[in-house]
Design an enzyme around this catalytic site. Structure first.
Site, PDB file in Angstrom:
ATOM      1  N   SER A   1       0.895  -1.531  -0.053  1.00 46.07           N
ATOM      2  CA  SER A   1      -0.090   0.240  -0.056  1.00 46.07           C
ATOM      3  C   SER A   1       0.365   1.298   0.112  1.00 46.07           C
ATOM      4  CB  SER A   1      -1.089   0.311   1.065  1.00 46.07           C
ATOM      5  OG  SER A   1      -1.551   1.779   1.216  1.00 46.07           O
TER       6      SER A   1
ATOM      7  N   TYR B   1      -2.184  -0.467  10.477  1.00 50.40           N
ATOM      8  CA  TYR B   1      -2.488  -1.193   9.033  1.00 50.40           C
ATOM      9  C   TYR B   1      -1.321  -0.307   8.170  1.00 50.40           C
ATOM     10  CZ  TYR B   1      -4.347  -1.126   3.736  1.00 50.40           C
ATOM     11  OH  TYR B   1      -4.402  -1.361   3.083  1.00 50.40           O
TER      12      TYR B   1
END
Length: 592
Positions: free
Chosen positions: A462, A475
């Protein structure tokens, strides 16, 4: 004794030489004839032959002067394409009387097979031809002539590039020196060179006849190359369907040599492979599968025969690269995972769609078959479950074979400050986002490495991997770990021909916002934040299919780190040159 276990051997007399011919499989099946190149013998095909023998009548023969075939006397003038064509017809008549054969040629085996498939006296004896790393000398001659007659900077670059790759051809035309070199130091060192440079497995190949084979084979070049390149035939049109397999890392032949080949081959199928020159030894699984598919399509008599390609609906931009490959995608039930599975399906790949939601995985598999997948299957697995992943690995290997491309996409979202993130929250996000990737890489990557025929691993990280945020500590940490894991794996597996890519999307319109968790808030506030995140992602409007396109490009180009969206690319650039700016931005309160 032949090194081809279980092969039946015979001798065929033609043109003053005895050819050693080996056969595997039932003569009742379609005949596939494998023709070796320089400086090889028929044993170069052993790994491919055994993979085809259960479905076809496989025939291999030592070209005159090679292996256990005798050499012409004198050598000069004994290796012309005309005499090699005589040999082919003699072997074909002996092993497949009255029925055309399917030719497969590599290197000089392909060069001479181009002659077989374009001269009139072989018409009706060749059912199809698969060419690997060996051009028609006639087509090559015309290719050179057109670039000399109408030079442009691009064409000049192509000529110079192929000229540099053909350095060995000039040396082979020198008198005596090549023979002395092959019978001396080069012959002794050649097996080690193949292992080190071409990554050919050290499995007893090449055979002990190599120095003599290579010395005799110099006349393949001397008897044919200059004459054909100067005066190429004008009628060198293929009278059978042709499948062209191009290794993308071939040290001896440029991809550009096949430009405009459709002029000479109206029924042409193109394939590309991330491999070096000796594909029969380094990629026998892929080569055997493509040959079997092509031959079956031609034998079937369906519409694929007229077009020269099997009857498939794959039309993806990289269909020549991924057709028939086995691709496994985790988190394939929706979003980026489903888009990726469908993108590979459109290229004719075989797709395994994995998701913890069985109905969603089944729907993806159904869509993949409609999109052009050769085949598609659904598997219900939670990637964080180590034992479940081990069972999936064993099941896929037993039923479908070794995965060629693995896409570790499954992931979950978690937002909230570090102080409100519980140990259980950390375990949950790391189990899926990091350990799910580790399980996939460890299990499927190990089988890729053991097979020894390359592959590619794609890990979905990501932009959060390099974009710090006070709202995404867990995350971001999981995705940063995936990014570094990918870099480490890439370094470790490069020597095995396995590429590893880390894909870093930014804000993409997927369903991850509907399942993301928010720590430190009650259920009503979590629902409100999910809705707001969904509106933000929807307003951004970046579709998952664009990420899927980036994934396919990353595999084709073997890219290490791929920021996808504009914001991801910008953040990646800033993280490298202005990290302080990102740290300042990270201190701001998030918009949610």
């Amino acid at each position: 004794m032949t090194v081809l276990e279980g092969a039946r051997e015979r001798r065929v007399r033609t043109g003053g030489v005895d050819l050693c011919v080996a056969e595997l499989g039932s003569p009742e099946h379609p005949t596939v004839m494998l023709v070796h190149g320089y400086p090889d013998s028929k044993e170069v095909w052993s790994e491919v032959a055994v993979r085809l023998a259960d479905r076809f009548h496989v025939v291999l023969y030592d070209v005159r002067g090679h292996g256990r075939s005798s050499a012409p006397h004198p050598l000069r003038g004994g290796f012309t394409l005309e005499k090699l064509t005589d040999d082919f017809l003699a072997v074909a008549d002996a092993v497949s009387p009255g029925r055309p054969v399917h030719l497969v040629g590599h290197d000089w085996g392909s060069v001479q097979s181009w002659e077989f498939v374009t001269v009139r006296r072989t018409e009706g004896r060749v059912a199809s031809f698969t060419s690997v790393s060996g051009p028609s000398l006639d087509h090559f001659g015309h290719w050179i002539g057109r670039r000399l007659r109408r030079p442009t900077p691009r064409r000049a670059g192509q000529l110079l590039g192929q000229g540099a790759k053909s350095w060995y051809v000039y040396l082979l035309h020198t008198p005596v020196l090549p023979e002395l070199t092959w019978r001396g130091p080069l012959g002794r060192r050649w097996p080690a060179l193949l292992r080190r440079v071409e990554k050919v497995p050290g499995d007893g190949y090449p055979t002990g006849s190599l120095p003599r084979d290579a010395a005799h084979g110099t006349w393949l070049y001397r008897d044919n190359v200059r004459e054909r390149l100067r005066r190429p035939r004008e009628d060198a049109h293929a009278h059978a369907p042709v499948q062209l397999i191009t290794p993308l890392d071939d040290a001896f032949l440029s991809e550009r040599l096949s430009d405009g080949l459709e002029e000479w081959v109206p029924r042409l199928t193109r394939r590309t492979l991330p491999a070096r020159h000796w594909v029969p030894r380094t990629r026998p699984d892929r080569l055997a599968e493509w040959v079997a598919e092509f031959v079956t399509g031609v034998e079937g008599g369906h519409s694929g025969v007229e077009s020269g390609r099997p009857e498939v609906t794959a039309e993806g931009r990289h269909a020549d690269r991924f057709g028939g490959q086995l691709v496994l995608v985790t988190g394939a039930g929706s979003g980026i995972g489903r888009a990726t599975a469908l993108a590979f399906a459109a290229c004719g790949a075989r797709v395994v769609a994995v998701d913890r939601d069985g109905d969603s995985a089944a729907r993806t598999a159904e869509l993949a078959r409609s999109a052009g997948a050769r085949a598609a299957w659904a598997e219900t697995v939670n990637v964080s479950d180590e034992q479940a992943m081990e069972k999936l690995d064993a099941k896929v290997a037993a039923r479908h074979g070794v995965v060629d491309v693995l896409v570790n996409n499954a992931g979950i979202g978690l937002s909230g400050s570090f102080l409100t993130t519980t140990p259980e929250d950390w375990r949950t996000v790391l189990d899926v986002n990091l350990w799910g990737v580790i399980h996939g890489c460890r299990l499927f990557g190990r089988r890729m490495a053991e097979r020894g025929q390359g592959g590619h691993i794609v890990n979905i990280a990501s932009a959060a991997a390099f974009l710090p945020s006070r709202a995404l500590p867990a995350y971001s940490t999981s995705k940063a770990a995936v990014l570094m894991l990918s870099e480490c794996l890439r370094a470790e597996l490069a020597g095995r021909g396995i590429g590893v890519s880390a894909i870093c999307p930014g804000i993409v319109d997927t369903a991850i916002t509907s399942t993301a968790r928010f720590t430190g808030v009650d259920a009503e506030e979590e629902r409100r934040r999910r809705q707001r995140a969904a509106r933000l992602y929807g307003k951004r409007g970046y579709p998952p299919r664009k990420v899927a396109d980036a994934i396919l490009d990353a595999v084709v180009r073997d890219r290490a780190v791929v920021p996808v969206t504009p914001e991801a690319r910008g953040a990646h650039l800033v993280s490298r040159f202005l990290p302080g700016a990102l740290r300042s931005l990270a201190r701001r309160n998030p918009p949610l």
